[in-house]
Design a protein around this motif. Structure first.
Motif, PDB file in Angstrom:
ATOM      1  N   ASP A  92      27.576  48.745  30.249  1.00  0.00           N
ATOM      2  CA  ASP A  92      26.383  47.981  30.577  1.00  0.00           C
ATOM      3  C   ASP A  92      26.214  46.829  29.585  1.00  0.00           C
ATOM      4  OD1 ASP A  92      23.295  47.455  30.217  1.00  0.00           O
ATOM      5  OD2 ASP A  92      23.515  48.380  32.196  1.00  0.00           O
ATOM      6  N   GLN A  93      26.084  45.619  30.124  1.00  0.00           N
ATOM      7  CA  GLN A  93      26.004  44.428  29.279  1.00  0.00           C
ATOM      8  C   GLN A  93      24.796  44.465  28.347  1.00  0.00           C
ATOM      9  OE1 GLN A  93      25.877  40.798  31.563  1.00  0.00           O
ATOM     10  NE2 GLN A  93      26.451  39.506  29.806  1.00  0.00           N
ATOM     11  N   GLY A  94      23.671  44.958  28.855  1.00  0.00           N
ATOM     12  CA  GLY A  94      22.468  45.031  28.040  1.00  0.00           C
ATOM     13  C   GLY A  94      22.619  45.989  26.876  1.00  0.00           C
ATOM     14  N   MET A  95      23.225  47.147  27.143  1.00  0.00           N
ATOM     15  CA  MET A  95      23.461  48.114  26.082  1.00  0.00           C
ATOM     16  C   MET A  95      24.392  47.549  25.009  1.00  0.00           C
ATOM     17  SD  MET A  95      21.929  51.162  26.686  1.00  0.00           S
ATOM     18  CE  MET A  95      20.524  50.080  26.813  1.00  0.00           C
ATOM     19  N   GLN A  96      25.412  46.863  25.437  1.00  0.00           N
ATOM     20  CA  GLN A  96      26.362  46.273  24.496  1.00  0.00           C
ATOM     21  C   GLN A  96      25.680  45.216  23.629  1.00  0.00           C
ATOM     22  OE1 GLN A  96      29.483  44.818  27.019  1.00  0.00           O
ATOM     23  NE2 GLN A  96      30.332  46.843  27.435  1.00  0.00           N
ATOM     24  N   ALA A  97      24.813  44.419  24.253  1.00  0.00           N
ATOM     25  CA  ALA A  97      24.113  43.368  23.495  1.00  0.00           C
ATOM     26  C   ALA A  97      23.230  43.986  22.419  1.00  0.00           C
ATOM     27  CB  ALA A  97      23.270  42.514  24.443  1.00  0.00           C
ATOM     28  N   LEU A  98      22.594  45.113  22.720  1.00  0.00           N
ATOM     29  CA  LEU A  98      21.723  45.759  21.740  1.00  0.00           C
ATOM     30  C   LEU A  98      22.501  46.256  20.530  1.00  0.00           C
ATOM     31  CD1 LEU A  98      19.331  47.788  24.090  1.00  0.00           C
ATOM     32  CD2 LEU A  98      18.718  45.830  22.672  1.00  0.00           C
TER      33      LEU A  98
END
Length: 545
Positions: A92-98
């Protein structure tokens, strides 16, 4: 007041840089966000939420740049949503960004209210629980992450609708390894007794759900919005019921009616209730912090804001002023200096002689006799009846005092002024002002152009005076406002013009002052304010007439 058993530490979690920027008209540059972070760190704020590192380039840059700051007290938090449905957190892109943000704290927001799960996300309730659990666990497993906070969105509404499912969402976060469970009153409509009831029930029932002791559960936090005007009360009720952390924004900025104002909460917790928060001496800087955030957010300050507003310790009624002069705490619940503010004594039609003495006595000393007080008060009452207002124009009030004691100098005599405005279709409007004065033995007849009559008059007046009083080049117009005094008169109504100036005094310090003019003619009202300001400044710097 403060109670010895209340001296436990309450964490302060600031979300001005994220939740606060959702307020109408609020905008922070990257430089602003870093500067606010630095100031919050100096105050001892425990957590600063920098934003959502996937939402925009500014937030991405913030998490890169904030690592270069040498923060002593504050830990930076990255905010984000749970993984998307049907996707592994690692993909998940959002999880990776966090986890790639470098923030030591990750705050994950998830759905608590079954209404949102069923009708907004349109996923199964079991999948929502899995999204919460998986997202928290993924972030907690990252080497760079120290803790994960779980924001239970719409918790109090969700708990009312389906308490069992609301607790299940918290349990999912517990299973994932969350270290704080943040109960959010996202719609801002909860009543204080409901917050107290929920907090009282929650730990016991969570302990039963988890088959463990309440002490081994993650600590509870509170995040309130102010749509019912109860954000401060609800936050304090949660703390009284055991919450260890309060989330909010500086000055209460935020979406709709705003978030809880952390400044009010901090002052109440520290000064009234005896809780430990921030670092020693920080509460006395709350006014400074408030001003800095208002300025950087480009938001007009709230003069009536508790503790830090300009009017928080302003006294206008004559009876109040008389009492405050004798016993300050008779009309002040804390000392103004304890929160970085100061007392203001206002003079108006509601004043008594005590207001005159308190406002002008320090500067004019023995000249403020009882007779002068009475005469000046009568003059003020008459002028305010005609539309003047001296609360926001103290320089004009001082000029009245100089007149009352016969010490107002005459720096010039006006012969006339004239404004000519040329408006041609599809061309810029042109404004020209002509001013004729007698200064000493010399006649000054000057012309100037400007962006409108006020600017043109200001320029022409300065041209006429500059050779005689070069000090006026230090004087800068910083604000100008016009308000209709008697709107029922429609286009023939009187207007009140207020001009704010700043300049350096003889001591080298920058100071601001305001003057006022009232007339049916907006230009003449403006002339009064402009010319009075220049005369006041010349008196202040000791110019010779």
């Amino acid at each position: 007041m403060a109670s010895p058993e209340n001296n436990r530490r309450i964490e302060i979690y600031d979300t001005t840089l994220r939740d606060g920027t959702q307020g109408v008209g609020v905008s922070l540059t990257l430089t602003d966000k870093l500067a606010i972070t630095q100031l919050l760190d100096e105050m001892g704020v425990d957590f600063v939420e920098g934003g959502y590192p996937l939402s925009n380039p500014k937030d991405v840059a913030y998490f890169e740049e904030v690592q270069k700051l040498e923060l002593k007290h504050t830990r930076v938090c990255a905010f984000g949503m749970t993984r998307r449905k049907g996707i592994d957190p690692a993909d998940d892109q959002g999880m990776q960004a966090l986890v790639n943000s470098g923030a030591p704290i990750i705050t994950i927001v998830g759905k608590t209210w079954d209404l949102h799960v069923d009708e907004v996300l349109r996923i199964s309730r079991e999948e929502n629980l899995a999204m919460i659990r998986d997202s928290v666990a993924f972030c907690r497993s990252a080497d760079s992450v120290q803790e994960v906070f779980y924001d239970a969105e719409h918790f109090f509404d969700g708990y009312r609708a389906n308490p069992e499912y609301a607790r299940q969402t918290l349990q999912a976060a517990i299973d994932g390894g969350a270290t704080r469970l943040v109960l959010c009153d996202t719609n801002g409509g909860s009543m204080t007794d409901w917050v107290t009831q929920v907090m009282a029930e929650l730990k016991e029932k969570l302990a039963v759900d988890a088959d463990t002791s309440a002490e081994s559960l993650p600590s509870l936090a509170i995040h309130c919005h102010n749509d019912a005007g109860l954000a401060v009360a609800n936050s304090q009720a949660a703390v009284a019921a055991g919450a260890v952390q309060v989330q909010g924004t500086i000055n209460g900025i935020g979406e709709r009616c705003g978030n809880v104002d952390l400044l009010t909460v901090i002052a109440n917790l520290k000064l009234k209730l005896g809780y430990d928060c921030l670092i020693d001496g920080a509460v006395a800087r709350l006014g400074e912090l408030s001003d800095a955030v208002y300025e950087k957010a480009a938001v007009e300050p709230n003069d009536g804001q508790p503790y830090v507003g300009d009017n928080a310790f302003a006294h206008k009624g004559g009876m109040h002023v008389h009492a405050v002069q004798r016993i300050a705490h008779s009309y002040e619940h804390v000392e103004p200096e304890s929160v970085g503010n100061q007392r203001r004594i206002l003079v108006s039609e509601l004043s008594g002689r005590s207001n005159i003495a308190a406002t002008l006595g320090q500067k004019f000393g023995d000249a403020v006799t009882p007779e002068v007080q009475t005469n000046l008060l009568t003059k003020v009452q008459d002028l305010e009846h005609r539309g003047y207002q001296f609360e926001h124009a103290p320089a004009s009030l001082e000029l009245l005092m100089y007149e009352a004691i016969g010490q107002r100098p005459s720096f010039w005599v006006r012969d006339h002024y004239r404004c000519v405005i040329l408006g041609v279709p599809e061309e810029p409007t042109q404004t020209e002002a002509i001013v004729k004065l007698t200064v000493g033995d010399e006649v000054e007849h000057r012309v100037a152009e400007g962006d409108g009559p006020v600017n043109a008059l200001d320029a022409a007046l300065r041209k006429a005076l500059r050779a005689h009083y070069p000090q006026i080049d230090e004087l800068t117009l910083t604000d100008y406002a016009v308000r209709v005094v008697n709107p029922t008169a429609q286009s023939a109504a009187k207007v009140r013009a207020t001009a704010e100036f700043e300049a350096r005094g003889v001591d080298g310090n920058l100071r601001r002052f305001s003057t006022i003019g009232v007339d049916e003619n907006i230009v003449d009202a403006s002339w009064q304010a402009l010319s009075d300001a220049i005369q006041y400044y010349l008196i202040e710097v000791g110019a010779e007439k």
